[in-house]
Design a protein around this motif. Structure first.
Motif, PDB file in Angstrom:
ATOM      1  N   VAL A 186      41.396  32.877  51.315  1.00  0.00           N
ATOM      2  CA  VAL A 186      41.622  33.957  50.353  1.00  0.00           C
ATOM      3  C   VAL A 186      40.843  33.639  49.078  1.00  0.00           C
ATOM      4  CG1 VAL A 186      43.325  35.245  49.034  1.00  0.00           C
ATOM      5  CG2 VAL A 186      43.923  34.351  51.293  1.00  0.00           C
ATOM      6  N   VAL A 187      40.032  34.585  48.655  1.00  0.00           N
ATOM      7  CA  VAL A 187      39.218  34.386  47.449  1.00  0.00           C
ATOM      8  C   VAL A 187      39.436  35.548  46.489  1.00  0.00           C
ATOM      9  CG1 VAL A 187      36.896  34.120  46.513  1.00  0.00           C
ATOM     10  CG2 VAL A 187      37.470  33.095  48.724  1.00  0.00           C
ATOM     11  N   VAL A 188      39.845  35.222  45.281  1.00  0.00           N
ATOM     12  CA  VAL A 188      39.937  36.218  44.212  1.00  0.00           C
ATOM     13  C   VAL A 188      38.548  36.345  43.603  1.00  0.00           C
ATOM     14  CG1 VAL A 188      41.028  36.857  42.039  1.00  0.00           C
ATOM     15  CG2 VAL A 188      42.332  35.586  43.759  1.00  0.00           C
ATOM     16  N   CYS A 189      37.944  37.511  43.770  1.00  0.00           N
ATOM     17  CA  CYS A 189      36.557  37.722  43.345  1.00  0.00           C
ATOM     18  C   CYS A 189      36.522  38.325  41.948  1.00  0.00           C
ATOM     19  CB  CYS A 189      35.845  38.635  44.332  1.00  0.00           C
ATOM     20  SG  CYS A 189      35.882  38.074  46.053  1.00  0.00           S
ATOM     21  N   ILE A 190      35.930  37.600  41.033  1.00  0.00           N
ATOM     22  CA  ILE A 190      35.867  38.055  39.644  1.00  0.00           C
ATOM     23  C   ILE A 190      34.425  38.027  39.168  1.00  0.00           C
ATOM     24  CG2 ILE A 190      36.488  37.529  37.262  1.00  0.00           C
ATOM     25  CD1 ILE A 190      39.079  36.411  38.258  1.00  0.00           C
ATOM     26  N   SER A 191      33.962  39.137  38.635  1.00  0.00           N
ATOM     27  CA  SER A 191      32.659  39.199  37.996  1.00  0.00           C
ATOM     28  C   SER A 191      32.895  39.557  36.539  1.00  0.00           C
ATOM     29  CB  SER A 191      31.781  40.250  38.670  1.00  0.00           C
ATOM     30  OG  SER A 191      30.522  40.312  38.043  1.00  0.00           O
ATOM     31  N   ALA A 192      32.682  38.605  35.644  1.00  0.00           N
ATOM     32  CA  ALA A 192      32.919  38.849  34.228  1.00  0.00           C
ATOM     33  C   ALA A 192      32.002  39.963  33.727  1.00  0.00           C
ATOM     34  CB  ALA A 192      32.685  37.570  33.424  1.00  0.00           C
ATOM     35  N   TYR A 239      45.926  27.771  55.279  1.00  0.00           N
ATOM     36  CA  TYR A 239      45.180  28.611  54.339  1.00  0.00           C
ATOM     37  C   TYR A 239      44.605  27.809  53.195  1.00  0.00           C
ATOM     38  CZ  TYR A 239      48.584  28.460  50.485  1.00  0.00           C
ATOM     39  OH  TYR A 239      49.373  28.048  49.434  1.00  0.00           O
ATOM     40  N   GLU A 240      43.675  28.424  52.503  1.00  0.00           N
ATOM     41  CA  GLU A 240      43.171  27.960  51.211  1.00  0.00           C
ATOM     42  C   GLU A 240      42.959  29.183  50.348  1.00  0.00           C
ATOM     43  OE1 GLU A 240      38.616  27.154  51.284  1.00  0.00           O
ATOM     44  OE2 GLU A 240      39.359  26.596  53.298  1.00  0.00           O
ATOM     45  N   ALA A 241      43.113  29.029  49.049  1.00  0.00           N
ATOM     46  CA  ALA A 241      42.942  30.158  48.147  1.00  0.00           C
ATOM     47  C   ALA A 241      42.359  29.656  46.833  1.00  0.00           C
ATOM     48  CB  ALA A 241      44.282  30.859  47.899  1.00  0.00           C
ATOM     49  N   HIS A 242      41.395  30.397  46.312  1.00  0.00           N
ATOM     50  CA  HIS A 242      40.802  30.010  45.038  1.00  0.00           C
ATOM     51  C   HIS A 242      40.178  31.221  44.365  1.00  0.00           C
ATOM     52  CE1 HIS A 242      37.343  29.665  47.824  1.00  0.00           C
ATOM     53  NE2 HIS A 242      36.628  30.045  46.790  1.00  0.00           N
ATOM     54  N   VAL A 243      39.798  31.039  43.113  1.00  0.00           N
ATOM     55  CA  VAL A 243      39.119  32.076  42.338  1.00  0.00           C
ATOM     56  C   VAL A 243      37.628  31.784  42.343  1.00  0.00           C
ATOM     57  CG1 VAL A 243      38.821  33.101  40.055  1.00  0.00           C
ATOM     58  CG2 VAL A 243      41.108  32.471  40.846  1.00  0.00           C
ATOM     59  N   SER A 244      36.830  32.818  42.563  1.00  0.00           N
ATOM     60  CA  SER A 244      35.375  32.682  42.480  1.00  0.00           C
ATOM     61  C   SER A 244      34.892  33.638  41.408  1.00  0.00           C
ATOM     62  CB  SER A 244      34.726  33.014  43.827  1.00  0.00           C
ATOM     63  OG  SER A 244      33.317  32.885  43.732  1.00  0.00           O
ATOM     64  N   ASP A 245      34.326  33.086  40.341  1.00  0.00           N
ATOM     65  CA  ASP A 245      33.875  33.945  39.253  1.00  0.00           C
ATOM     66  C   ASP A 245      32.429  33.621  38.891  1.00  0.00           C
ATOM     67  OD1 ASP A 245      34.570  31.446  38.261  1.00  0.00           O
ATOM     68  OD2 ASP A 245      34.932  32.213  36.255  1.00  0.00           O
ATOM     69  N   THR A 255      27.946  40.592  41.487  1.00  0.00           N
ATOM     70  CA  THR A 255      29.046  41.542  41.491  1.00  0.00           C
ATOM     71  C   THR A 255      30.155  41.009  42.389  1.00  0.00           C
ATOM     72  OG1 THR A 255      28.197  42.757  43.406  1.00  0.00           O
ATOM     73  CG2 THR A 255      27.405  43.450  41.218  1.00  0.00           C
ATOM     74  N   THR A 256      31.330  41.619  42.303  1.00  0.00           N
ATOM     75  CA  THR A 256      32.444  41.153  43.141  1.00  0.00           C
ATOM     76  C   THR A 256      32.120  41.303  44.624  1.00  0.00           C
ATOM     77  OG1 THR A 256      33.460  43.339  42.906  1.00  0.00           O
ATOM     78  CG2 THR A 256      34.237  41.597  41.427  1.00  0.00           C
ATOM     79  N   SER A 257      31.439  42.377  45.000  1.00  0.00           N
ATOM     80  CA  SER A 257      31.102  42.567  46.423  1.00  0.00           C
ATOM     81  C   SER A 257      30.082  41.544  46.885  1.00  0.00           C
ATOM     82  CB  SER A 257      30.581  43.986  46.664  1.00  0.00           C
ATOM     83  OG  SER A 257      29.458  44.268  45.865  1.00  0.00           O
ATOM     84  N   GLU A 258      29.166  41.156  46.024  1.00  0.00           N
ATOM     85  CA  GLU A 258      28.187  40.120  46.387  1.00  0.00           C
ATOM     86  C   GLU A 258      28.869  38.770  46.538  1.00  0.00           C
ATOM     87  OE1 GLU A 258      24.072  41.826  44.364  1.00  0.00           O
ATOM     88  OE2 GLU A 258      25.509  40.731  43.105  1.00  0.00           O
ATOM     89  N   ALA A 284      35.220  36.929  29.510  1.00  0.00           N
ATOM     90  CA  ALA A 284      35.314  35.973  30.614  1.00  0.00           C
ATOM     91  C   ALA A 284      36.708  35.361  30.683  1.00  0.00           C
ATOM     92  CB  ALA A 284      34.265  34.873  30.441  1.00  0.00           C
ATOM     93  N   GLY A 285      37.289  35.081  29.514  1.00  0.00           N
ATOM     94  CA  GLY A 285      38.628  34.507  29.489  1.00  0.00           C
ATOM     95  C   GLY A 285      39.671  35.452  30.047  1.00  0.00           C
ATOM     96  N   ALA A 286      39.558  36.741  29.707  1.00  0.00           N
ATOM     97  CA  ALA A 286      40.508  37.730  30.208  1.00  0.00           C
ATOM     98  C   ALA A 286      40.394  37.871  31.726  1.00  0.00           C
ATOM     99  CB  ALA A 286      40.255  39.076  29.538  1.00  0.00           C
ATOM    100  N   ALA A 287      39.168  37.854  32.233  1.00  0.00           N
ATOM    101  CA  ALA A 287      38.962  37.961  33.680  1.00  0.00           C
ATOM    102  C   ALA A 287      39.548  36.756  34.400  1.00  0.00           C
ATOM    103  CB  ALA A 287      37.469  38.087  33.983  1.00  0.00           C
ATOM    104  N   LYS A 288      39.341  35.573  33.861  1.00  0.00           N
ATOM    105  CA  LYS A 288      39.866  34.359  34.491  1.00  0.00           C
ATOM    106  C   LYS A 288      41.387  34.320  34.446  1.00  0.00           C
ATOM    107  CE  LYS A 288      35.805  31.435  33.774  1.00  0.00           C
ATOM    108  NZ  LYS A 288      35.272  30.206  33.140  1.00  0.00           N
ATOM    109  N   GLU A 289      41.970  34.800  33.360  1.00  0.00           N
ATOM    110  CA  GLU A 289      43.432  34.832  33.258  1.00  0.00           C
ATOM    111  C   GLU A 289      44.021  35.770  34.305  1.00  0.00           C
ATOM    112  OE1 GLU A 289      46.970  35.840  30.000  1.00  0.00           O
ATOM    113  OE2 GLU A 289      44.853  35.996  29.444  1.00  0.00           O
TER     114      GLU A 289
END
Length: 277
Positions: A35-41, A86-92, A97-100, A61-66
């Protein structure tokens, strides 16, 4: 075989039905869930030859990461009780873009499960879905926000002799093997050298039967000049728990303007749909 499953999460909400489906798939196949939380600042564009103060970029960037961290905490809470590996992490990133981001991550898994979120306009999610399907090179199982309750033992395959439909059919085999019945549906088929054979659907049904599947063939007339609506109606009538279809057999721009099977299934399906391109 399915050994790894990718589930992307966009900043906002977790697609509960989609995540549940991904967990169920992982249990059925003894697979690992990624599971990956996709964030594009978001980077604001300044006027030519100027920039915003660095504090602006840092704040965004801080708001997106929060937001991503809050989603990740909820994901860990759910998956810790799901009984799956499972594994889960944030990718920013500020470059993709988030889709990329999601497309890159998906290439390291066997299948992507994309869950739609209730209350979100289909047009908002469709851009992410389209990019992920076209760029990842992996099959994508779309799970509607509120899938209808069905018995779970019948799958409907929308078949025509094209590259996309062939890819989808073969990518779906690990899921089809768990179904009691697989129904190959041909909508208003045309017979020809590069079209269907004299008995539309018979050749691909024989191929699937050699893989040990119990296969039926149904030829149905097109409903209101829409193959997508026809396929959906038939799948509902059969109580199908899964629909399989090629994704974007026509150019994406043409489908976005005039509509198409992929767009119809994405926006209107109330059962999981496996797409491949």
């Amino acid at each position: 075989m399915i050994r790894s499953i990718f589930f992307p999460v966009l900043a906002g909400e977790i697609a509960e039905a989609g995540l549940n489906a991904a967990c169920e798939l992982a249990r059925e196949h003894d697979a690992h869930l990624v599971v990956v939380v996709c964030i594009s600042a978001v980077t604001p564009i300044a006027a030519a030859w100027s920039t915003y103060p660095m504090a602006v970029y840092d704040t965004l960037a801080g708001a997106a990461k929060e937001s991503g961290s809050k989603l990740l905490a909820g994901i860990h809470d759910t998956l810790s009780k799901a009984g799956v590996s499972y594994e889960a992490h944030v990718s920013d990133t500020v470059w993709l873009t988030t889709s990329e981001i999601a497309a890159v991550q998906a290439r390291y898994c066997d299948i992507t499960v994309f869950g739609r979120v209730a209350g979100v306009d289909a047009r908002v999610e469709s851009g992410f879905f389209s990019d992920l399907l076209l760029q990842s090179g992996r099959p994508l199982l779309m799970v509607p926000a509120h899938p209808a309750a069905r018995a779970g033992d019948t799958a409907v395959v929308g078949w025509k002799p094209t590259r996309e439909a062939t890819r989808a059919l073969h990518d779906a085999q690990p899921l089809l093997k768990r179904m009691k019945t697989v129904q190959v549906v041909v909508v208003a088929p045309r017979v020809g050298d590069q079209q269907h054979g004299q008995l539309p659907g018979a050749d691909i049904a024989a191929h699937l039967a050699r893989h040990g599947l119990r296969v039926e063939v149904a030829e149905v007339p097109r409903l209101e000049n829409s193959s997508g609506s026809t396929l959906l109606r038939h799948a509902r009538e059969q109580g199908a728990a899964l629909l399989v279809a090629g994704g974007y057999g026509h150019r994406r721009m043409r489908e976005s303007v005039f509509g198409g099977v992929t767009r119809t299934l994405f926006e209107e399906a109330d059962m999981p749909v496996l797409f491949s391109h």
